[in-house]
Design an enzyme around this catalytic site. Structure first.
Site, short mmCIF file in Angstrom:
data_model
loop_
_atom_site.label_atom_id
_atom_site.label_comp_id
_atom_site.label_asym_id
_atom_site.label_seq_id
_atom_site.Cartn_x
_atom_site.Cartn_y
_atom_site.Cartn_z
N HIS A 73 74.31 132.85 64.88
CA HIS A 73 73.78 133.32 63.77
C HIS A 73 72.32 132.76 63.57
O HIS A 73 71.32 133.46 63.55
CB HIS A 73 74.45 133.40 62.59
CG HIS A 73 75.41 134.23 62.56
ND1 HIS A 73 75.38 135.48 62.71
CD2 HIS A 73 76.87 134.30 62.60
CE1 HIS A 73 76.58 136.17 62.74
NE2 HIS A 73 77.46 135.54 62.97
O1 RIB Z 1 77.08 132.52 57.77
C1 RIB Z 1 76.45 131.99 58.76
C2 RIB Z 1 75.23 131.08 58.13
O2 RIB Z 1 75.88 129.90 57.17
C3 RIB Z 1 74.47 130.09 59.28
O3 RIB Z 1 73.11 129.77 58.82
C4 RIB Z 1 75.26 128.87 59.16
O4 RIB Z 1 74.55 127.82 59.60
C5 RIB Z 1 75.63 128.51 57.93
O5 RIB Z 1 74.64 128.02 57.05
#
Ligand code: RIB
Ligand code: CA
Length: 312
Positions: A239
């Site tokens: 992500h």
């Molecule tokens: O939901 C995904 C996010 O939450 C990403 O940024 C991961 O690193 C966590 O921080």
């Protein structure tokens, strides 16, 4: 070349790590600061990981002293998901630099003033630092050009049925940022999922030998193994990396301007980013919500990153 001044706010974190590697490989970016925040793991680990990563990648930037807990919500982390120390058990070499003497929100304000209205922010963790900065320094609303965040979703959550982790950890901070009036690009779970990678793509890209192979290969396969073996998923959406790619090259992204708010009270949907996708609220859109990103071009950006580290 006119460089793009940027501050990266993050909670490294395995996917934050890959996102920062991408940013550091882009000569057009002027990374002014990497500001850690508590999130994936406790602040002690996220801050050390940020400091050591800046050293390893040779980024000439400040590393501010960030928030150790959310504004109001209790401090909750995701150590089980990011492994021991937040990097899947990987231990980065000790840093030779120290943290900036100033708090992250003061660093952000100083860099925003220094950039004269051109500063952009990429937020990859809970938005606590940003919310404190905007509250202490309202003038930043005119000095920050754009905030690209990995947060939220217009679909299903990954933390409760409706909420994505970063928004859920600090929904009050998320709401302050979303209602700030600053242009926001929200790369949420659903939009990022259009760049989900399979095992062959993970290996083709991250197994390439380069000077940062150790950490990149470790965290990429940690993510993919967790997703496919532990959670029986068919692929991996990294992500923060997709979010950073959409910041680096906004032309790969398709956004829909929507009125978006973050739920801070409900016991059922606490932390949900409530996205008015069909514009039924009658409220003016305040967030550009990622609907899709061009996966082929995303993968090319990653190949370019790995090539850069074979030459630098
Ligand atoms: O939901 C995904 C996010 O939450 C990403 O940024 C991961 O690193 C966590 O921080
Ligand atoms: Ca993150």
């Amino acid at each position: 070349m006119t460089k793009r001044p940027v501050v990266i706010d993050c909670d490294p974190g395995v996917d934050d790590t890959l996102a920062i590697c991408l940013a550091a490989s882009r000569p057009e970016l002027d990374i002014r600061a990497i500001n850690p925040v508590a999130g994936n793991v406790g602040y002690e680990s996220t801050s050390q990981n940020a400091l050591r990563l800046a050293d390893l990648l040779g980024i000439d930037c400040r590393v501010g002293r960030g928030a150790t807990e959310p504004l109001i919500a209790p401090c909750r982390t995701a150590g089980a998901i990011h492994g021991q120390g937040g990097l899947g058990g990987y231990q980065l070499p000790e840093a030779h630099r120290d943290f900036d003497p100033d708090y992250a929100w003061d660093v952000l304000a100083q860099e925003a003033r220094r950039a004269g209205g051109e500063l952009e922010v990429v937020a990859l963790g809970p938005m606590t630092n940003l919310a404190i900065a905007l509250t202490r320094y309202p003038e930043l609303k005119k000095l920050i050009r754009k905030i690209t965040v990995m947060a939220g979703t217009a679909g299903q959550g990954n933390t409760n049925v409706y909420a994505e982790f970063n928004a859920w950890v600090d929904p009050h901070a998320c709401e302050i940022v979303f209602q700030s009036g600053i242009p926001i690009a929200m790369c949420g779970l659903d939009g990022n999922d259009t760049c989900c990678m399979n095992g062959e793509e993970i290996s083709e890209i991250f197994d390439r030998p380069c000077r940062i192979s150790d950490v990149v290969r470790h965290v990429a396969h940690f993510i993919h193994d967790r997703n496919t073996i532990q959670w029986h998923m068919t692929g991996s959406t990294i992500h923060d990396l997709v979010t950073m790619a959409c910041f680096v090259d906004p032309s790969i992204a398709v956004y829909e301007p929507c009125y978006t708010t973050c739920e801070t009270r409900s016991s059922v949907s606490f932390g949900q980013t409530v996205v008015d996708l069909y514009h039924v609220s009658g409220k003016k859109p305040n967030v550009d919500v990622l609907r899709s990103a061009d996966k082929a071009r995303f993968l090319d950006l990653l190949r370019g990153m790995m090539s850069w580290y074979t030459e630098h």
